[in-house]
Scaffold this active site. Structure first.
Site, PDB file in Angstrom:
ATOM      1  N   ILE A  48       0.835  -1.206   0.000  1.00 36.06           N
ATOM      2  CA  ILE A  48       0.000   0.000   0.000  1.00 36.06           C
ATOM      3  C   ILE A  48       0.873   1.260   0.000  1.00 36.06           C
ATOM      4  O   ILE A  48       0.637   2.201  -0.767  1.00 36.06           O
ATOM      5  CB  ILE A  48      -0.966  -0.010   1.212  1.00 36.06           C
ATOM      6  N   ASP A  56     -13.372 -15.751  11.615  1.00 32.57           N
ATOM      7  CA  ASP A  56     -13.755 -15.153  10.333  1.00 32.57           C
ATOM      8  C   ASP A  56     -15.211 -14.705  10.407  1.00 32.57           C
ATOM      9  O   ASP A  56     -16.122 -15.536  10.352  1.00 32.57           O
ATOM     10  CB  ASP A  56     -13.646 -16.201   9.202  1.00 32.57           C
ATOM     11  N   ARG A  65     -16.749  -9.738   1.871  1.00 33.33           N
ATOM     12  CA  ARG A  65     -15.782  -8.710   2.267  1.00 33.33           C
ATOM     13  C   ARG A  65     -15.899  -7.503   1.334  1.00 33.33           C
ATOM     14  O   ARG A  65     -16.313  -7.632   0.186  1.00 33.33           O
ATOM     15  CB  ARG A  65     -14.337  -9.253   2.181  1.00 33.33           C
ATOM     16  N   TYR A  83      -2.845  -8.792  16.152  1.00 32.71           N
ATOM     17  CA  TYR A  83      -2.658  -7.819  15.066  1.00 32.71           C
ATOM     18  C   TYR A  83      -3.645  -6.656  15.224  1.00 32.71           C
ATOM     19  O   TYR A  83      -3.254  -5.485  15.268  1.00 32.71           O
ATOM     20  CB  TYR A  83      -2.832  -8.500  13.698  1.00 32.71           C
ATOM     21  N   THR A 138      -6.919  -0.686  10.578  1.00 30.69           N
ATOM     22  CA  THR A 138      -7.533  -1.829   9.908  1.00 30.69           C
ATOM     23  C   THR A 138      -8.929  -2.126  10.443  1.00 30.69           C
ATOM     24  O   THR A 138      -9.220  -1.839  11.614  1.00 30.69           O
ATOM     25  CB  THR A 138      -6.635  -3.082  10.131  1.00 30.69           C
TER      26      THR A 138
HETATM   27  N1  LIG Z   1      -3.092  -5.115   2.830  1.00 34.36           N
HETATM   28  C1  LIG Z   1      -4.247  -4.968   3.462  1.00 34.36           C
HETATM   29  O1  LIG Z   1      -5.301  -5.468   2.999  1.00 34.36           O
HETATM   30  C2  LIG Z   1      -4.318  -4.165   4.756  1.00 34.36           C
HETATM   31  C3  LIG Z   1      -5.551  -4.067   5.406  1.00 34.36           C
HETATM   32  C4  LIG Z   1      -5.632  -3.309   6.577  1.00 34.36           C
HETATM   33  C5  LIG Z   1      -4.519  -2.634   7.062  1.00 34.36           C
HETATM   34  N2  LIG Z   1      -3.320  -2.768   6.431  1.00 34.36           N
HETATM   35  C6  LIG Z   1      -2.153  -2.035   6.987  1.00 34.36           C
HETATM   36  O2  LIG Z   1      -1.560  -1.270   5.947  1.00 34.36           O
HETATM   37  C7  LIG Z   1      -0.150  -1.158   6.147  1.00 34.36           C
HETATM   38  C8  LIG Z   1       0.579  -1.592   4.900  1.00 34.36           C
HETATM   39  O3  LIG Z   1       0.203  -2.930   4.597  1.00 34.36           O
HETATM   40  P1  LIG Z   1       0.783  -3.673   3.295  1.00 34.36           P
HETATM   41  O4  LIG Z   1      -0.255  -4.654   2.872  1.00 34.36           O
HETATM   42  O5  LIG Z   1       1.277  -2.673   2.341  1.00 34.36           O
HETATM   43  O6  LIG Z   1       1.986  -4.479   3.971  1.00 34.36           O
HETATM   44  P2  LIG Z   1       3.478  -4.700   3.427  1.00 34.36           P
HETATM   45  O7  LIG Z   1       4.041  -5.782   4.278  1.00 34.36           O
HETATM   46  O8  LIG Z   1       3.474  -4.882   1.958  1.00 34.36           O
HETATM   47  O9  LIG Z   1       4.171  -3.300   3.776  1.00 34.36           O
HETATM   48  C9  LIG Z   1       4.698  -2.993   5.045  1.00 34.36           C
HETATM   49  C10 LIG Z   1       6.057  -2.331   4.825  1.00 34.36           C
HETATM   50  O10 LIG Z   1       6.577  -1.916   6.092  1.00 34.36           O
HETATM   51  C11 LIG Z   1       7.957  -2.299   6.165  1.00 34.36           C
HETATM   52  N3  LIG Z   1       8.272  -2.467   7.590  1.00 34.36           N
HETATM   53  C12 LIG Z   1       7.701  -3.324   8.477  1.00 34.36           C
HETATM   54  N4  LIG Z   1       8.255  -3.179   9.699  1.00 34.36           N
HETATM   55  C13 LIG Z   1       9.181  -2.191   9.608  1.00 34.36           C
HETATM   56  C14 LIG Z   1      10.084  -1.584  10.500  1.00 34.36           C
HETATM   57  N5  LIG Z   1      10.172  -1.980  11.790  1.00 34.36           N
HETATM   58  N6  LIG Z   1      10.898  -0.607  10.063  1.00 34.36           N
HETATM   59  C15 LIG Z   1      10.851  -0.200   8.771  1.00 34.36           C
HETATM   60  N7  LIG Z   1      10.022  -0.738   7.857  1.00 34.36           N
HETATM   61  C16 LIG Z   1       9.190  -1.731   8.264  1.00 34.36           C
HETATM   62  C17 LIG Z   1       8.054  -3.572   5.358  1.00 34.36           C
HETATM   63  O11 LIG Z   1       9.354  -3.862   4.887  1.00 34.36           O
HETATM   64  C18 LIG Z   1       7.074  -3.269   4.216  1.00 34.36           C
HETATM   65  O12 LIG Z   1       7.735  -2.635   3.139  1.00 34.36           O
HETATM   66  C19 LIG Z   1       0.160  -2.000   7.384  1.00 34.36           C
HETATM   67  O13 LIG Z   1       0.235  -1.140   8.493  1.00 34.36           O
HETATM   68  C20 LIG Z   1      -1.039  -2.931   7.485  1.00 34.36           C
HETATM   69  O14 LIG Z   1      -1.264  -3.333   8.812  1.00 34.36           O
HETATM   70  C21 LIG Z   1      -3.187  -3.511   5.278  1.00 34.36           C
END
Ligand SMILES: NC(=O)c1ccc[n+]([C@@H]2O[C@H](COP(=O)([O-])OP(=O)(O)OC[C@H]3O[C@@H](n4cnc5c(N)ncnc54)[C@H](O)[C@@H]3O)[C@@H](O)[C@H]2O)c1
Length: 338
Positions: free
Chosen positions: A11, A300, A237, A149, A121
């Site tokens: 994202i 779920d 969803r 989480y 989330t």
């Molecule tokens: N993908 C979804 O459907 C979804 C849904 C709800 C919330 N989210 C939230 O959105 C955000 C992004 O999700 P995503 O799907 O892009 O995940 P992702 O794993 O693709 O991206 C997370 C990024 O954060 C980096 N990262 C993690 N821990 C770190 C740290 N300690 N220091 C530096 N970098 C760090 C990772 O390397 C990665 O590039 C997250 O916070 C996730 O909880 C995602």
């Protein structure tokens, strides 16, 4: 200047892309634990920016960034987000998601950051219990995470809100994402050819899993429960296209300039069942593949769909890609390319 944590991830990279297209000055911080250098390289081809390969837990080095650059906005994506893993290893989640957020909020607030945008989330709502006649989740719905989480994110929300109470210059927008899907809407010779897209390891999200099955990267796709109280018995969803979600973040930056801090659901306000998604993938890809019926998974909920009236009315947000075909076609084009 905008600091984006987690900008090498799914994202975050789409938000970085849109900010670069707007010529914003930014620093991307990522430790590449689940993100990719290749994604950063692709984004650097759009426009050069400062990338720092750093773990948020290295607080002193993060503080150096706040001292060196005039950062006024932080968009905080960096986190772990595998629900199952969070149950097996809760401390890993509380450390990376909550403790690192506390430290980041402390640094941001004390170094004059006035806009803090946080990735939360729908998992903060847990298993929704609806009042009669209600089936959408609005922002006032009671929060009750059922896994570490979701709890790690809810605790982070609380920290951000409490800090904003004592530092009136520190304003926030919290975005609670529903199911994020799709890939970069980018056309090459009239064909959609995403430059960036979704890549989690292990992948747990439904659409990429089905597409991997269609492309023979997996043997089959399992439906976890087909006896839910929904029209076809499978879970429903709310899927939001990642470029629409990225646009919400761009709007969020302007929004807090002129408005109070706030929390918004991010979704389209309607959903699709697992069977509907599988059938759409079969139709759009013209591929048949093996679908297994498995038992329900614990935790779920049958239906998770946002009430998105608040973001539409208060932020004036209008979805561009609220179309399952666009979501699947962009994700399919991406999945074929990796
Ligand atoms: N993908 C979804 O459907 C979804 C849904 C709800 C919330 N989210 C939230 O959105 C955000 C992004 O999700 P995503 O799907 O892009 O995940 P992702 O794993 O693709 O991206 C997370 C990024 O954060 C980096 N990262 C993690 N821990 C770190 C740290 N300690 N220091 C530096 N970098 C760090 C990772 O390397 C990665 O590039 C997250 O916070 C996730 O909880 C995602």
């Amino acid at each position: 200047m905008i600091l984006i944590t987690g900008g090498a991830g799914y994202i975050g990279s789409h938000v970085v892309k849109q900010l670069l297209e707007k010529n914003e000055d930014l620093i991307v911080l990522d430790n590449l634990s689940t993100g990719f250098q290749k994604t950063i390289d692709t984004l650097q081809n759009i426009k050069k920016f400062c990338f720092i390969n750093l773990d948020l837990k290295e607080i002193h080095k993060v503080e150096e960034l706040f001292k060196k650059y005039k950062i006024n906005t932080v968009i905080h994506f960096a986190a772990f987000s595998q629900v199952g893993e969070s149950i097996q290893n809760p401390i890993k989640y509380y450390m990376n998601n909550t403790v690192n957020t506390i430290n980041l909020v402390r640094l941001a607030s004390s170094h004059g950051v006035n806009k803090f945008i946080f990735s939360s989330t729908a998992a903060v709502y847990g298993e929704p219990k609806f009042k009669l006649g209600k089936n959408l989740i609005d922002e006032d719905f009671r929060t009750n995470p059922i896994n570490p989480y979701g709890m790690s994110k809810l605790m982070s929300e609380k920290v951000i809100k409490d800090e904003a109470k004592v530092n009136c210059k520190f304003k926030y927008v919290i975005f609670r994402y529903f199911n994020v899907a799709g890939a970069d809407i980018y056309f090459d010779d009239n064909n959609i050819q995403p430059r960036i897209g979704e890549c989690h390891s292990p992948e747990t999200h439904l659409i990429p899993l089905i597409l991997k099955t269609a492309l023979n990267k997996r043997e089959n796709i399992a439906i976890f429960g087909d006896d839910y109280n929904t029209p076809d018995g499978t879970c429903i969803r709310d899927y939001i296209h990642v470029d629409d979600l990225a646009d919400i973040h761009i709007k969020g930056i302007d929004y807090i300039e002129y408005n109070d801090s706030d929390t918004f659901n991010c979704g389209y306000g309607h959903g699709y069942s697992v069977k509907e998604i599988i059938n759409s993938v079969k139709t759009l890809t013209q591929k048949n593949f093996k679908v297994l019926n498995d038992k329900r998974r614990e935790g779920d909920p049958s239906v998770l769909v946002s009430d998105n009236n608040k973001i539409i009315s208060k932020m004036n947000w209008k979805a561009k890609y609220d179309d399952l075909n666009i979501i699947i076609n962009s994700a399919y084009a991406w999945e074929k390319s990796i």
